[in-house]
Design a protein around this motif. Sequence first.
Motif, mmCIF file in Angstrom:
data_model
loop_
_atom_site.group_PDB
_atom_site.id
_atom_site.type_symbol
_atom_site.label_atom_id
_atom_site.label_comp_id
_atom_site.label_asym_id
_atom_site.label_seq_id
_atom_site.Cartn_x
_atom_site.Cartn_y
_atom_site.Cartn_z
ATOM 1 N N TYR A 243 35.741 64.489 85.715
ATOM 2 C CA TYR A 243 36.402 63.248 86.137
ATOM 3 C C TYR A 243 37.897 63.477 86.300
ATOM 4 C CZ TYR A 243 32.390 60.199 86.279
ATOM 5 O OH TYR A 243 31.216 59.605 86.667
ATOM 6 N N TYR B 95 38.558 59.158 93.232
ATOM 7 C CA TYR B 95 37.276 58.575 92.822
ATOM 8 C C TYR B 95 37.110 57.122 93.303
ATOM 9 C CZ TYR B 95 33.768 56.157 90.288
ATOM 10 O OH TYR B 95 32.696 55.350 90.017
ATOM 11 N N LYS C 103 33.013 44.264 90.285
ATOM 12 C CA LYS C 103 33.892 44.307 89.102
ATOM 13 C C LYS C 103 34.763 43.049 89.028
ATOM 14 C CE LYS C 103 35.511 48.606 90.114
ATOM 15 N NZ LYS C 103 36.221 49.882 89.936
ATOM 16 N N GLY D 81 35.400 53.423 79.817
ATOM 17 C CA GLY D 81 35.251 54.307 80.983
ATOM 18 C C GLY D 81 35.960 53.682 82.171
ATOM 19 N N VAL D 82 37.212 53.313 81.956
ATOM 20 C CA VAL D 82 37.951 52.479 82.929
ATOM 21 C C VAL D 82 38.267 53.215 84.232
ATOM 22 C CG1 VAL D 82 40.226 53.092 82.015
ATOM 23 C CG2 VAL D 82 39.911 50.866 83.120
ATOM 24 N N GLY D 83 38.249 54.548 84.206
ATOM 25 C CA GLY D 83 38.648 55.291 85.402
ATOM 26 C C GLY D 83 40.111 55.026 85.710
ATOM 27 N N LEU E 273 40.100 52.358 78.093
ATOM 28 C CA LEU E 273 39.756 53.632 77.447
ATOM 29 C C LEU E 273 38.988 54.521 78.418
ATOM 30 C CD1 LEU E 273 38.240 53.933 73.907
ATOM 31 C CD2 LEU E 273 37.061 54.981 75.827
ATOM 32 N N ASP E 274 39.332 55.782 78.423
ATOM 33 C CA ASP E 274 38.579 56.747 79.230
ATOM 34 C C ASP E 274 38.710 58.128 78.604
ATOM 35 O OD1 ASP E 274 37.460 56.510 82.395
ATOM 36 O OD2 ASP E 274 37.783 58.545 81.613
ATOM 37 N N LEU E 275 37.661 58.902 78.758
ATOM 38 C CA LEU E 275 37.650 60.273 78.252
ATOM 39 C C LEU E 275 38.576 61.165 79.080
ATOM 40 C CD1 LEU E 275 36.083 61.756 76.026
ATOM 41 C CD2 LEU E 275 34.232 62.114 77.656
ATOM 42 N N SER E 276 38.792 60.794 80.328
ATOM 43 C CA SER E 276 39.589 61.628 81.233
ATOM 44 C C SER E 276 41.072 61.248 81.157
ATOM 45 C CB SER E 276 39.074 61.445 82.668
ATOM 46 O OG SER E 276 40.083 61.762 83.600
ATOM 47 N N GLY F 106 40.009 58.768 75.170
ATOM 48 C CA GLY F 106 39.078 59.004 74.074
ATOM 49 C C GLY F 106 37.640 58.739 74.458
ATOM 50 N N ASP F 107 36.778 59.027 73.519
ATOM 51 C CA ASP F 107 35.344 58.859 73.693
ATOM 52 C C ASP F 107 34.967 57.428 73.289
ATOM 53 O OD1 ASP F 107 32.588 58.917 73.507
ATOM 54 O OD2 ASP F 107 32.536 60.918 72.602
ATOM 55 N N ALA F 108 34.300 56.722 74.179
ATOM 56 C CA ALA F 108 33.906 55.331 73.905
ATOM 57 C C ALA F 108 33.153 55.211 72.582
ATOM 58 C CB ALA F 108 33.041 54.810 75.049
ATOM 59 N N ASN G 146 32.010 49.152 83.456
ATOM 60 C CA ASN G 146 31.749 49.104 84.891
ATOM 61 C C ASN G 146 31.435 50.495 85.429
ATOM 62 O OD1 ASN G 146 32.235 46.346 84.842
ATOM 63 N ND2 ASN G 146 34.443 46.636 85.166
ATOM 64 N N TYR G 147 30.228 50.686 85.922
ATOM 65 C CA TYR G 147 29.785 51.985 86.447
ATOM 66 C C TYR G 147 30.039 53.063 85.394
ATOM 67 C CZ TYR G 147 30.041 48.920 90.367
ATOM 68 O OH TYR G 147 29.880 47.830 91.170
ATOM 69 N N PHE G 148 29.948 52.660 84.159
ATOM 70 C CA PHE G 148 30.229 53.545 83.026
ATOM 71 C C PHE G 148 28.947 53.961 82.309
ATOM 72 C CE2 PHE G 148 30.829 53.420 78.323
ATOM 73 C CZ PHE G 148 31.321 54.708 78.190
HETATM 74 C C1 LIG Z 1 31.689 56.449 87.269
HETATM 75 S S1 LIG Z 1 33.267 56.412 86.543
HETATM 76 C C2 LIG Z 1 33.659 54.683 86.604
HETATM 77 C C3 LIG Z 1 35.139 54.416 86.482
HETATM 78 C C4 LIG Z 1 35.559 52.938 86.590
HETATM 79 N N1 LIG Z 1 34.962 52.115 85.570
HETATM 80 C C5 LIG Z 1 35.284 52.380 87.954
HETATM 81 O O1 LIG Z 1 34.437 51.483 88.089
HETATM 82 O O2 LIG Z 1 35.947 52.817 88.927
HETATM 83 C C6 LIG Z 1 32.884 56.674 84.835
HETATM 84 C C7 LIG Z 1 34.099 56.863 83.938
HETATM 85 O O3 LIG Z 1 33.638 57.004 82.586
HETATM 86 C C8 LIG Z 1 34.424 57.990 81.930
HETATM 87 N N2 LIG Z 1 33.646 58.522 80.795
HETATM 88 C C9 LIG Z 1 32.570 59.351 80.804
HETATM 89 N N3 LIG Z 1 32.115 59.565 79.557
HETATM 90 C C10 LIG Z 1 32.928 58.844 78.732
HETATM 91 C C11 LIG Z 1 32.968 58.636 77.321
HETATM 92 N N4 LIG Z 1 32.080 59.229 76.504
HETATM 93 N N5 LIG Z 1 33.930 57.825 76.819
HETATM 94 C C12 LIG Z 1 34.833 57.222 77.638
HETATM 95 N N6 LIG Z 1 34.851 57.388 78.971
HETATM 96 C C13 LIG Z 1 33.911 58.183 79.517
HETATM 97 C C14 LIG Z 1 34.720 59.016 83.006
HETATM 98 O O4 LIG Z 1 35.841 59.806 82.688
HETATM 99 C C15 LIG Z 1 34.921 58.115 84.230
HETATM 100 O O5 LIG Z 1 36.271 57.767 84.413
#
Ligand SMILES: C[S@@+](CC[C@H](N)C(=O)[O-])C[C@H]1O[C@@H](n2cnc3c(N)ncnc32)[C@H](O)[C@@H]1O
Length: 229
Positions: free
Chosen positions: A18, A25, A41, A58-60, A78-81, A104-106, A121-123
Amino acid sequence: MSQRSFETRSGDVKSRNYDAVASFYELLANAYSFGLIRRAKMIEFKYLKPGQRVLYLGVGSGEEAVAAARKGLEVTALDLSSAMIERLRARLARKGLSAELIVGDALLHQPREAYDAVCGNYFFNVFGPADMPLVLRHAIGLVKPGGRLMVADMAPPPGGLRGLLTWSYLKFGLSFFWLLRLASQHPIYDFRLYGEREGLTTEAVRDFGLRKLGMPLYRTVVMRRPETA
Ligand SMILES: C[S@@+](CC[C@H](N)C(=O)[O-])C[C@H]1O[C@@H](n2cnc3c(N)ncnc32)[C@H](O)[C@@H]1O
């Protein structure tokens, strides 16, 4: 703007990948869906009030988190990336808005206080069938009693030929993500069912897609946690 770092599983493949797509993205997702991903969203604002505390998991790069901050919500994102969070930070700064940003990790997120609303959302669809229910359950635990969990994601396809066409379109996108190692291959989840199994009540289901043809492509599910949890 507050920004604190959070424990991460360093080397996590999803985070690394990501990071690589952070700059395009959101643009790609909205082009692929003709803007429907964004619309699914943004409908969540119908169920949010200024001053409420909302968490985006997983806010992206966070178009909806920026809109939420502009509408006067108290946003935690919050997002891992770290690359995704960095883009969101820059976006907020350009608009003079503030939010709490967490790399961080959700699954490890343990706030002092539960949120009025948690949005994924799409998370949740980045997780396979073994992990997704665990992540969803953790997200529900972050919602205060009476608060909302909102999920915008792919819509479960209907039956028949229309269902097959819908499924093919959605699976094409999912497979592209899978090839980039951004998501695992799995059935299209019905989040309403998963949420209800966890004791949530469904308040609204909003579909986006070719509605006249009976082909919803994306769906926002708004669910409430009971007052007495
Ligand atoms: C498909 S994208 C969706 C991003 C955003 N919500 C959107 O709708 O544009 C999924 C997101 O989840 C994050 N992600 C994946 N695993 C995660 C975790 N364990 N904890 C937090 N974020 C995570 C990714 O880094 C990525 O930004």
